[in-house]
Design a protein around this motif. Structure first.
Motif, PDB file in Angstrom:
ATOM      1  N   SER A   1       0.851  -1.176   0.000  1.00 12.98           N
ATOM      2  CA  SER A   1       0.000   0.000   0.000  1.00 12.98           C
ATOM      3  C   SER A   1       0.891   1.233   0.000  1.00 12.98           C
ATOM      4  O   SER A   1       2.076   1.155   0.318  1.00 12.98           O
ATOM      5  N   VAL A   2       0.329   2.353  -0.380  1.00 13.59           N
ATOM      6  CA  VAL A   2       1.119   3.575  -0.496  1.00 13.59           C
ATOM      7  C   VAL A   2       0.405   4.728   0.208  1.00 13.59           C
ATOM      8  O   VAL A   2      -0.806   4.699   0.388  1.00 13.59           O
TER       9      VAL A   2
ATOM     10  N   SER B   1       9.587  -3.497   5.314  1.00 12.88           N
ATOM     11  CA  SER B   1      10.220  -2.187   5.415  1.00 12.88           C
ATOM     12  C   SER B   1       9.359  -1.134   4.731  1.00 12.88           C
ATOM     13  O   SER B   1       8.490  -1.449   3.924  1.00 12.88           O
ATOM     14  N   ASP B   2       9.585   0.108   5.080  1.00 13.13           N
ATOM     15  CA  ASP B   2       8.908   1.208   4.411  1.00 13.13           C
ATOM     16  C   ASP B   2       9.884   1.810   3.407  1.00 13.13           C
ATOM     17  O   ASP B   2      11.019   2.095   3.750  1.00 13.13           O
ATOM     18  N   ILE B   3       9.431   1.987   2.187  1.00 15.49           N
ATOM     19  CA  ILE B   3      10.324   2.503   1.150  1.00 15.49           C
ATOM     20  C   ILE B   3       9.917   3.935   0.817  1.00 15.49           C
ATOM     21  O   ILE B   3       8.742   4.198   0.523  1.00 15.49           O
TER      22      ILE B   3
ATOM     23  N   VAL C   1      12.392   9.436  -7.157  1.00 17.89           N
ATOM     24  CA  VAL C   1      13.551   9.249  -6.294  1.00 17.89           C
ATOM     25  C   VAL C   1      13.213   8.190  -5.247  1.00 17.89           C
ATOM     26  O   VAL C   1      12.433   8.431  -4.331  1.00 17.89           O
ATOM     27  N   VAL C   2      13.775   6.995  -5.424  1.00 22.33           N
ATOM     28  CA  VAL C   2      13.493   5.879  -4.529  1.00 22.33           C
ATOM     29  C   VAL C   2      14.666   5.719  -3.566  1.00 22.33           C
ATOM     30  O   VAL C   2      15.794   5.461  -4.003  1.00 22.33           O
ATOM     31  N   GLU C   3      14.407   5.853  -2.272  1.00 19.18           N
ATOM     32  CA  GLU C   3      15.469   5.728  -1.267  1.00 19.18           C
ATOM     33  C   GLU C   3      16.702   6.538  -1.684  1.00 19.18           C
ATOM     34  O   GLU C   3      17.807   6.015  -1.742  1.00 19.18           O
TER      35      GLU C   3
END
Lengths: 214, 243
Positions: free
Chosen positions: A131-132, A155-157, A176-178
Motif C-alpha cells: 500500500s502507499v 520495510s517502508d520505502i 527518487v526511490v530511497e
C-alpha cells in the motif's frame, strides 16, 4: 445509412442561422469549460497528480480478478498521464539532447518510455499486497516535490516525485526511490555510452534493447 | 513619418512582445529547466578498477539469477509473518552497531532511539522477533561505520564491487570491517565457519524473499546496468550519510 443521418445532424444546412449561432456558442462554452477545468482539477497541485495516479493504479491492481496481461494498457494509461515525458527525455540526455535532430528526439523519447514500460509494468503484479501513502509536498515556484511511502511487508520505502508545473497542471519528471534518482541513474548510463561511442550508437543500442524487450 | 510610427507603434510593440515571449518559451522548453543538473552529476565516483569491477558485477548477477533467485522462490513458501520475524531478529542483532555509530557521529537523539529500540525489541519484542519499538515511535535510522567515516569528511576513495557483498567503495568496505569490530555479537558468539556461513546465508535469502524483483526491472531497463547501479549506489549512500 441510418447511422449517417443521426451523426451528421450538425451539418444540416436547413438549421436556421440563429440556431446555428446558439449551438456554436453552446459548443464553445462547453468545450472551453470542460477541457481545461477537467485537466486542472486533476493536476492543480503536485499531490493531486501523484494521488490520482496511485489511486488509479491501485484500484486496478487490487480489483478482484486482476490480470496483468489484460489490464496492462489501463495501467499504462493511468501512469502515462501523470508524467512529463518530454522533460524526462530532455533531462535524461542533458546537453547531448541538443545534438539530436527533431526526428531523433521523438524516436529517443519513444524508445526510452517503451523500455521503461516493458520493464516495470511487466512486474507490477508483485505489488498487489503493498500500500502507499502520500506524506507531504513542497512547492518552489514551478517545481515541486511529493513525498510518499510504499509500505512493503518488512520495510517502508521512501518514494519521492520531482514535479514540474506546466500550463495544464503538475507533472512528474523524476522518481527518487530511497535517495536514488532514477533520472540521474539513466543519465549517467547514457552519458557514459555517448562518451564511449557517440549518440548514434546510443540510439542503436536503445533500438536493439526495445526490440528485445517487446 | 512620425505619424506612421505612431500609428504602427502599437503593432510594432505587439510584434516585439510576441517575438520575445516565444523566444522565452522556446528557451524554457530546451535549456533553462532541464540542463540544470548537468554539472552536478558530472562524475559519480572514481572507478580505476572498472574492468575488475565489471567482472565481479557480472559474477554477482549470475549468482543472483542462477542460485539466489531459485532458492528464494522456494523459501517464499515460509509464511510471510515468520519471514518478517526472521528479518526483525537479524536487524535487532545489529542495532547496537547502529547505536554506536550514531554516538560516534555525536547524533545523540538517534543513538538514544537505537538503544531504546534494542532494549524494547530484545525484551518485549522477544529476542528481536517483533518490532514494538517502531509502533511506539522509535523509528529505525540505521548508521554504519561507512557513514561515520563520511560524517568526518572521508570520501568514497574509489568504487568497488565485492564478490557476494556487491556494491561498495574503499570507504564503505573499510566501514564494513569497522562494523564487525563494533558488533557485540561477534564477541559473544564465536561460530565455526560453516555455522557462520549458514547464519549469513539465511539473512540474505530471507532479505531477498521480500524483494519484488526491482533489481531485474532496473537491470533490464538500463543499457549499461553496471554504470546504472554504480550511480544508484553513490546516490543511495549520499542520502544515508545526509539523513
Amino acid at each position: 445509412m441510418k447511422k449517417n443521418t443521426t451523426s451528421a445532424w450538425f451539418l444540416d444546412l436547413s438549421l436556421a442561422p440563429a440556431q446555428k449561432l446558439v449551438s456554436a456558442l453552446v459548443l464553445t462554452l462547453v468545450l472551453s469549460m470542460a477541457l481545461p477545468t477537467q485537466s486542472l482539477a486533476q493536476f492543480s497541485t503536485p499531490t493531486e497528480t501523484v494521488q490520482n495516479m496511485y489511486d488509479a493504479v491501485f484500484t486496478i491492481l487490487k480489483a478482484p480478478g486482476f490480470n496483468l496481461d489484460r489490464d496492462k494498457q489501463r495501467i499504462d494509461d493511468a501512469v502515462s498521464v501523470a508524467f512529463d515525458t518530454n522533460t524526462i527525455a530532455q533531462s535524461a540526455l542533458a546537453a547531448n539532447y541538443r545534438e539530436l535532430s527533431a526526428e531523433q528526439r521523438v524516436e529517443f523519447e519513444e524508445l526510452f518510455f517503451s523500455i521503461l514500460k516493458n520493464t516495470f509494468i511487466e512486474r507490477l503484479d508483485a505489488y498487489t499486497d503493498e500500500s502507499v501513502e502520500v506524506t507531504g509536498q513542497e512547492v518552489d515556484g514551478n517545481r515541486g516535490t511529493v513525498q510518499s511511502v510504499v509500505y512493503a511487508s518488512n520495510s517502508d520505502i521512501s518514494v519521492n516525485y520531482s514535479m514540474r508545473q506546466r500550463p495544464n497542471g503538475w507533472f512528474i519528471y523524476d522518481i527518487v526511490v530511497e535517495d536514488v534518482s532514477l533520472l540521474s541513474s539513466y543519465r549517467s548510463t547514457y552519458r557514459s555510452i555517448i562518451r564511449r561511442s557517440g549518440i548514434d550508437s546510443l540510439l542503436n543500442d536503445l533500438r536493439t534493447q526495445a526490440i528485445e524487450l517487446e | 513619418m512620425d505619424l506612421l510610427i505612431k500609428r504602427y507603434s502599437k503593432l510594432i510593440a505587439l510584434l516585439g512582445l510576441l517575438a520575445s515571449s516565444s523566444l522565452v518559451y522556446a528557451q524554457e522548453e530546451e535549456d533553462e529547466f532541464f540542463f540544470f543538473e548537468e554539472d552536478a552529476f558530472e562524475e559519480d565516483i572514481a572507478d580505476p578498477f572498472e574492468s575488475v569491477n565489471r567482472v565481479m558485477f557480472n559474477f554477482n548477477d549470475k549468482l543472483y539469477r542462477l542460485i539466489l533467485s531459485p532458492v528464494v522462490k522456494t523459501y517464499r513458501l515460509i509464511p510471510e509473518g515468520a519471514r518478517v520475524s526472521i528479518s526483525n531478529f537479524y536487524t535487532n542483532l545489529t542495532t547496537p552497531v547502529s547505536a554506536i555509530n550514531a554516538l560516534l557521529q555525536l547524533d545523540l537523539p538517534n543513538a538514544g532511539s537505537e538503544v531504546s529500540r534494542f532494549a524494547l525489541n530484545s525484551t518485549i519484542g522477544i529476542l528481536g522477533l517483533f518490532d514494538p519499538a517502531t509502533r511506539w515511535g522509535f523509528e529505525q535510522d540505521r548508521e554504519d561505520f561507512g557513514q561515520t567515516l563520511a560524517h568526518y569528511g572521508v570520501g568514497h576513495g574509489f568504487y568497488l564491487v565485492l564478490p557476494l557483498i556487491s556494491f561498495s567503495s574503499l570507504r564503505d568496505a573499510t566501514g564494513r570491517l569497522g562494523n564487525s569490530a563494533l558488533n557485540p555479537t561477534n564477541y559473544i558468539w564465536d561460530p565455526e565457519l560453516d555455522d557462520w556461513i549458514a547464519f549469513q546465508a539465511l539473512d540474505t535469502v530471507n532479505d531477498f524473499s521480500f524483494d519484488v524483483d526491482i533489481y531485474t526491472s532496473l537491470y533490464d531497463s538500463a543499457l549499461d546496468p553496471y554504470v546504472f547501479f554504480r550511480s544508484a549506489y553513490v546516490q543511495n549512500r549520499e542520502g544515508a550519510v545526509n539523513r
